[in-house]
Structure formats: structure tokens, C-alpha cells
Scaffold this motif. Sequence first.
Motif, PDB file in Angstrom:
ATOM      1  N   GLN A   1      39.270  27.814  38.685  1.00 13.79           N
ATOM      2  CA  GLN A   1      38.090  28.223  38.193  1.00 13.79           C
ATOM      3  C   GLN A   1      37.997  27.992  36.704  1.00 13.79           C
ATOM      4  N   ALA A   2      39.018  28.418  36.144  1.00 12.78           N
ATOM      5  CA  ALA A   2      39.027  28.463  34.573  1.00 12.78           C
ATOM      6  C   ALA A   2      39.162  27.066  33.851  1.00 12.78           C
TER       7      ALA A   2
ATOM      8  N   GLU B   1      35.681  25.590  34.139  1.00  9.63           N
ATOM      9  CA  GLU B   1      34.811  25.879  33.269  1.00  9.63           C
ATOM     10  C   GLU B   1      35.058  25.332  31.842  1.00  9.63           C
TER      11      GLU B   1
ATOM     12  N   ALA C   1      33.703  21.553  31.600  1.00 12.62           N
ATOM     13  CA  ALA C   1      32.254  21.431  31.832  1.00 12.62           C
ATOM     14  C   ALA C   1      31.654  21.565  30.459  1.00 12.62           C
TER      15      ALA C   1
ATOM     16  N   ASP D   1      29.507  24.534  29.121  1.00 14.92           N
ATOM     17  CA  ASP D   1      30.248  25.638  28.796  1.00 14.92           C
ATOM     18  C   ASP D   1      31.186  25.910  27.319  1.00 14.92           C
TER      19      ASP D   1
END
Length: 428
Positions: free
Chosen positions: A11-12, A15, A18, A21
Motif C-alpha cells: 500500500q505504501a 501511494e 501515484a 500523492d
Amino acid sequence: MGERLNERRAQAEAEAAAPGDAAPYGSGTTETAGVATVDNVPAPPAYAPAVAARPDPVAAVPWGMRVAAEAGWRLLVLAGTLWVLMKIITAVQLVVLAFVAALLVTAMLQPTVARLKRIGLPRGLATAVTAILGFVIMGLVGWFVVWQVLENIDNLSDRVKDGIEELKRWLLNSPFHVTEKQINDVAKNLTDAIGTNTESITSAGLQGVTVIVEVLTGILLAMFSTLFLLYDGKRIWQWTLKLVPSAARPGVAGAGPRAWRTLTAYVRGTVIVALIDAIFIGLGIWFLDVPMAVPLAVFIFLFAFIPLVGAVMSGALAVVVALVTQGVFTALMVVVVVLAVQQIEGHVLQPFILGRAVRVHPLAVVLGVAAGGLVAGIGGAVVAVPLVAVTNTVVGYLRAYSMEAAVRTVPTPAPEPEPAERVAGGRE
């Protein structure tokens, strides 16, 4: 727990990848190939003053100053190279002068070796015969001069004393109002000066012994160098060419024979001109009954190898001997003979015998003789003019060779097609 940890890592990473972000505006960095670069740099505010971009420092320097700087450091490099070269030559001055003398003697004797080889003699035998004959002739000339001086020294000293007495009587009867007491005072002062400077004269004599040893060493070096240059000069030149960079080797290989022909023409022409001067001036002073006419003629021959200065020195020596031995009228006649022969030499003999191959501008002769005399004394003055002549020949040939090479490297344009060919090509 391990599965949850892996999920959080994924998940990190998602992010971070992206685009929405990203880090805060103006402070985010991206590391690409180990180099951090700033993203999204903000524009300056509207109220900020306009600042012109600084020009390249090279473009800010004026063109003339840049050219002067480029030429200046190159001139400094050349000056440093020449300074180091002159220091080396000064350190081994005896060897350099001996080798240059050997080159001059070889240029004079090499045509004889070539003639002997053409008639069938082996190279070693032709070299030995030429060298022995040349050295024997030079030795006989030196011995003859010494013999003539020793034979006439007593007569010359008596005539010098008579000339001094005659000069003394002329001064006493001259309108200059010279008294005998003044003449005696001058003679006494000279005697006292010689007695006071006895130590200096002794040290000069010791230096003279050192000079004699150096001269003998130089003569031996010159003799051995002459033998090897006569016997193996071609292979020595070929070995020297191997030291030259391959790109410049063709030009140097072409300049070498032309420089040697110039040196040979100069030495042979100078020998002929000096011999003619010595014969005619010697005959003139012999007919005027000047003592030691033959040694004076030999000195005139030897001094003729020193351009400009040698003729003046030898002529002045003959005039002084005539003045102290035969009087003022004979000295004036010797001056007339010397000037007449030297005028014929300068305007007829040198242009006809030396020709255009070794013609050097008088300014170059004067500057070359002065520089050679300052660097190496009489030896430097002797070799200055042939060095200038050879340099002139080499530079002229290399300039012509470089221009010819530049013309050869220019591509030849293709010929334009004829009208018939154009029509045929258009129809096809």
C-alpha cells in the motif's frame, strides 16, 4: 502478522507511485539514477525584480583579448623551450661547437668522397683518403703560419721599435704640442700598470692554458665526428628521421637533403671567396714590402669565415702591421688594397659563387652574427650565417610542402554531366 506487514508495504509503495500523492508543492524531490532533482519549482512572484541571466565568462571576454591571451601563452611556452635549449647548449658548448665544425668540414669534404666512390674506391677507403688529406692540409697550413711567425718575429719586433720611435718623433714635431716628458710619463704608466696587474696577467695565462686544452679537445671531437659523418652520414640521417613523428616525417625527409645542399654550397663558396681574398690581399701587402705577408694572408683566409666582422679585423691587422713597420703611406696603400678586394668580393664574387641558394638578407646576417657571438663567442659568429641560411631553406621548403599537402587533401568536385547525359537521364 507477516501477511499484514506485506500488505502495508504494498500500500505504501502504491501511494508513493501515484502522481496525485506527491510531496507538498515546491518541496518534493525525485531520485533518478542516484541524483535528486526538484519537481514543480514555483515561478517567481510578479513583484520580484527582473534579473538578467549572466553571460558565459568566455563570451564576456573581448575577442581581441582572447586572441592575445592565446598567442601569449604559446609565446611563453616557446620562450621557455628556447631558454631551456640555450641552457643545454651552453652547458655542452664545446661538444656542440665541435659537432657543428665537423658538419662544416664534412660539407667541404663530402663531394671528394663522392667522387672517389664514383671512380671505384670502397666507401671506407674513400673516406680515409679524403679525411687524411684534409687533416694533413689543415695541419700543414697551421704549421706554416706558426713557422712564418717565428721566423719573422725578431724582424717584426725591431721594426715595431723603429715605428714607435718614429711615432714618438712625429708626436714631438706635431702641432699637438706633445712634450717628451708626457710621452715618458705615458710609457711609465703602462709599465706600472703591467707590474701592478701581474697577478691578473698570470691568471689570464692559466686561463689561456685551459682554453688551449679545451681547443685541443674540441679539435679531436671534430675530427672523430667528421670521420663518422663522412663514412656513415646517410645511416645517421636515417636514424635521426626515426625520432621525428610519423606525420611530419615526409616533410623533414624532404627538407634534410635541401638543407645539406645549402650548407655544402655555403661552405664551398665561402672557402673559394676566402681563398681569393687571401691571395690578392696577400700579394698586395707582399708587393708593398710589409713583413709577414704570408701569415697575414692566412689570417685573412681564416677570418673570412666570420661574416662582416672577420674582414674588418683581418684588414685592420694588416694595416696596423704596415703602419708600425713601413709608415703611414704604406698603411694607406694597404687600406686601399683591402677595400678594393673586399668591394670586389661583396659585389662580384659572393653573388656569382654563392648564388641564390644561400642568399640571406643583410639584416638577418647582422642579427645572426651578433646573436651567435653573444651566445658562443667567435665559434657562434662563424656558424651563425650557415645556420640562418639552412633555416631559411628548411622553412621555405616546409611551407611549400604544407601548402602542397593541403591542396592534395581538398576533395575534387565531381564533373557536371553533359547536356546529352542530362537528356538521357531525364528520359529514363
